[in-house]
Scaffold this active site. Structure first.
Site, mmCIF file in Angstrom:
data_model
loop_
_atom_site.group_PDB
_atom_site.id
_atom_site.type_symbol
_atom_site.label_atom_id
_atom_site.label_comp_id
_atom_site.label_asym_id
_atom_site.label_seq_id
_atom_site.Cartn_x
_atom_site.Cartn_y
_atom_site.Cartn_z
ATOM 1 N N LYS A 77 3.704 8.966 -111.827
ATOM 2 C CA LYS A 77 2.997 9.272 -110.570
ATOM 3 C C LYS A 77 3.728 10.395 -109.834
ATOM 4 C CE LYS A 77 1.400 5.761 -108.033
ATOM 5 N NZ LYS A 77 1.540 4.441 -107.326
HETATM 6 O O1 G3P Z 1 -0.598 1.821 -103.985
HETATM 7 C C1 G3P Z 1 -0.890 2.047 -102.626
HETATM 8 C C2 G3P Z 1 -0.449 0.899 -101.818
HETATM 9 O O2 G3P Z 1 0.920 0.661 -102.008
HETATM 10 C C3 G3P Z 1 -0.753 1.046 -100.378
HETATM 11 O O3 G3P Z 1 -1.495 -0.052 -100.041
HETATM 12 O O4 G3P Z 1 -2.645 -1.658 -98.573
HETATM 13 O O5 G3P Z 1 -0.333 -0.835 -98.000
HETATM 14 O O6 G3P Z 1 -2.290 0.652 -97.787
HETATM 15 P P1 G3P Z 1 -1.692 -0.491 -98.514
#
Ligand code: G3P
Length: 218
Positions: free
Chosen positions: A86
């Protein structure tokens, strides 16, 4: 449909991979830090997840310059041919992704918020592009509409780059994403667990079990 687990917590990853519905595991430095997996333990983590049946494990490169991102990306790719590297969808990240792609390394451009960034990822030869659905919505943008635009644009440009939706907050998001043409979705353990908790299904299963028990006793 390919579902991924967005976690580096070994116990959680193991329990979810056992269900057989997850294709792989995605991580980023925040996720690794939360799970206490240090850089020198990535090889063990990859081996473990792949041993449990994951087909792909995603690790994120780090560094501010393209050369540093590229060097760390090469190190990550050497861990296994099933590691996807990534990179942030910055100028440096795109430059590193283009170089890694030319060397035959699978990459995923991440932290994507706008459709044009998905096209940049495709132009760099990335295998995946990871838009952050929940965070787009948090920022007042229409995440589903923007990701649908990305899916349509990528399909029309007939490249090989696929969307891997991240920051997904609910099972309903999964359905909407799939309806909009997204075939790869990574889920936090909390959202992944919700996929197995549809209340009416649980109620039906309870009734089946009760009937099955009665059949045994008669
Ligand atoms: O992979 C992206 C993730 O880590 C972010 O998720 O739900 O914290 O916005 P969130």
């Amino acid at each position: 449909m390919k579902l991924y687990i967005d976690s580096a917590n070994i116990a959680v990853v193991e329990s979810l991979l056992q269900t057989g519905v997850f294709y792989g595991v995605t991580t980023n430095p925040l996720i690794l830090r939360e799970a206490g997996v240090r850089w020198n333990k990535l090889s063990d983590f990859a081996e473990y997840a792949l041993g449990l049946g994951a087909q792909e494990v995603f690790f994120q490169s780090w560094g501010e310059e393209a050369a540093t991102l590229c060097r760390h990306g090469e190190q990550l790719a050497r861990l296994s041919s099933q590691v996807v590297v990534k990179l942030p969808v910055t100028r440096a990240g795109l430059e590193a992704a283009a170089k890694l792609a030319k060397a035959g390394i699978k990459t995923c451009l991440t932290a994507v918020y706008a459709p044009f960034q998905a096209l940049l990822a495709a132009a760099a030869g990335a295998a995946y592009v990871a838009p952050y659905l929940g965070r787009m919505n948090d920022a007042g943008r229409d995440g589903h509409a923007l990701i649908a635009q990305m899916a349509a644009a990528l399909q029309k440009t007939a490249g090989l780059t696929e969307i891997l939706a991240a920051s997904v907050r609910s099972p309903e998001d999964v359905t909407s994403l799939a309806q909009n043409g997204v075939r790869n979705i990574t889920l936090s353990p909390a959202v992944a667990e919700k996929l197995f908790l549809e209340p009416l299904t649980l109620e039906a299963v309870k009734a089946f079990e009760a009937a099955a028990q009665e059949l045994q006793n008669e």
